[in-house]
Design a protein around this motif. Structure first.
Motif: not given
Length: 390
Positions: A87-88, A271-279, A283-286
């Protein structure tokens, strides 16, 4: 010599490949008239008048068989890391006993499911699913993930107890302590010796609880116990209300979203956290979608026509100046608002509040006005308000 005998036919049945929940027989006894299929299982969709079901929900309480919300259990030393990969939404601060609404995305950023995640302990999670085969998705991902996890479907079947009197009914069942349970938190309990998980969640945007049965042999007993406790408080058997969920802007998988829909089109950026370290998958598409922007958006509509006789069963085309610009995904008449309300996906150019469009409702062209979502109780005061408890 053969003895003649009468075999009573099953009232419902498509064969053994469609499963019944542990509450199935109880729902038939209590008046379920029609069923749909969800996650390869029967779900009661009709206890009579849908408007009366809605009024029972918003005025007293209803008990719903949602055993179709199958659980994907993720356990093992890497359970938290694996669940985050799905999940993002950032789960790094998710505590044991907490629940979160999440999206599960594919490599293109499309939505595969929108479950509730429940964290039962440090290395045990449940995904309480919408209608799609995430068990197979998760098991497939685990094979080559390099993570130490076990993915399975446990013996768990939820009920939903929803409505303003649900807190009083839970108090009668489990005592005063249950009133301290916060919105989107859970507890593992026993109810008359029946092992359950209780969460302050539900698909209604009313005050409500989900009661996750952990012993399928006791489904009938659990149903009857709850109905008996709720008798004084006006509890009725029911089904998830299309009217109430559209009022609340709650999304239905396969109707309002699917694998070709991304979170930004639905306004679910939170619901989308693009700046977290976890992959995480997608992620890249979003990131690319966020940078370039979306070409279509979900909107709310009020349809200017006589009251709809029921929910839409096809996607109604939306037009502007004779050109098709989108489609209605969910629509219903709200007796409380005295309006036909709808969720729709349209070209982003026409998504502004106050715009008007044309909607082909079956064979009739009607006006649609773009309005704010949700249509009722935008701050979810009914679902979250402690004033209703006790």
């Amino acid at each position: 010599m053969l003895l003649s005998q009468t075999i009573t036919p099953n009232r419902f049945g498509f064969g053994t490949q469609i499963r019944k929940s542990p509450f199935f027989d109880a729902t038939v006894r209590w008046g379920a008239q029609n069923f749909s299929v969800y996650n390869h299982m029967y779900i009661p969709r009709d206890f009579g008048d849908p408007e009366q079901n809605f009024r029972n929900l918003v005025n007293t309480a209803i008990l719903c068989d949602v055993g179709v919300e199958r659980q994907v259990e993720i356990t093992g030393p890497d359970a938290a890391r694996f669940t985050q990969m799905l999940t993002p939404r950032d789960l790094s601060k998710m505590a044991v006993g907490q629940c979160k609404y999440v999206l599960i995305t594919n490599a293109e950023g499309g939505i595969l499911n929108d479950p509730i995640v429940l964290r039962l302990n440090e290395d045990r999670f449940w995904l309480s699913l919408a209608d799609s085969d995430i068990l197979l998705w998760a098991q497939g991902l685990a094979v080559n993930s390099g993570m130490d996890v076990t993915i399975r479907e446990p013996d768990v079947s939820p009920l939903q107890l929803q409505g303003p009197n649900s807190g009083r009914i839970m108090q009668a069942l489990l005592g005063d302590e249950i009133l301290d349970l916060r919105y989107f938190w859970l507890r593992e309990l026993e109810l008359n010796g029946i092992p359950v998980v209780v969460s302050r969640t539900g698909w209604s945007s009313e005050l409500g609880y989900e009661i996750y049965l952990q012993d399928s042999t006791r489904g009938d007993e659990l149903w009857e116990t709850i109905m008996a406790a709720g008798q004084y408080h006006g509890l009725q058997p029911g089904h998830t209300s299309t009217i109430r969920r559209i009022e609340a802007g709650m999304l239905s998988y396969h109707a309002d979203m699917n694998a070709q829909t991304n979170p930004f089109e639905l306004g679910l950026d939170r619901l989308v956290n693009l700046d977290i370290d976890a992959d995480f998958i997608g992620k890249e598409a979003l990131k690319r979608i966020k940078e370039t922007g979306v070409t279509r958006q979900q909107i709310g509509l009020v349809l200017e026509t006589t009251p709809l006789p029921g929910p839409n069963t096809v996607f109604w085309p939306i037009l502007k100046d004779a050109a098709r610009i989108g489609y209605v995904t969910s629509a219903v008449y709200s007796p409380r608002l005295e309006k036909n309300i709808a969720l729709a996906m349209v070209d982003a150019t026409y998504a502004g509040i106050g715009n008007d469009v044309q909607v082909m409702v079956d064979n009739l062209m009607v006006r649609g006005d773009v309005v704010e979502r949700p249509f009722f109780d935008p701050k979810k005061a009914l679902a979250t308000g402690a004033s209703q408890l006790g």
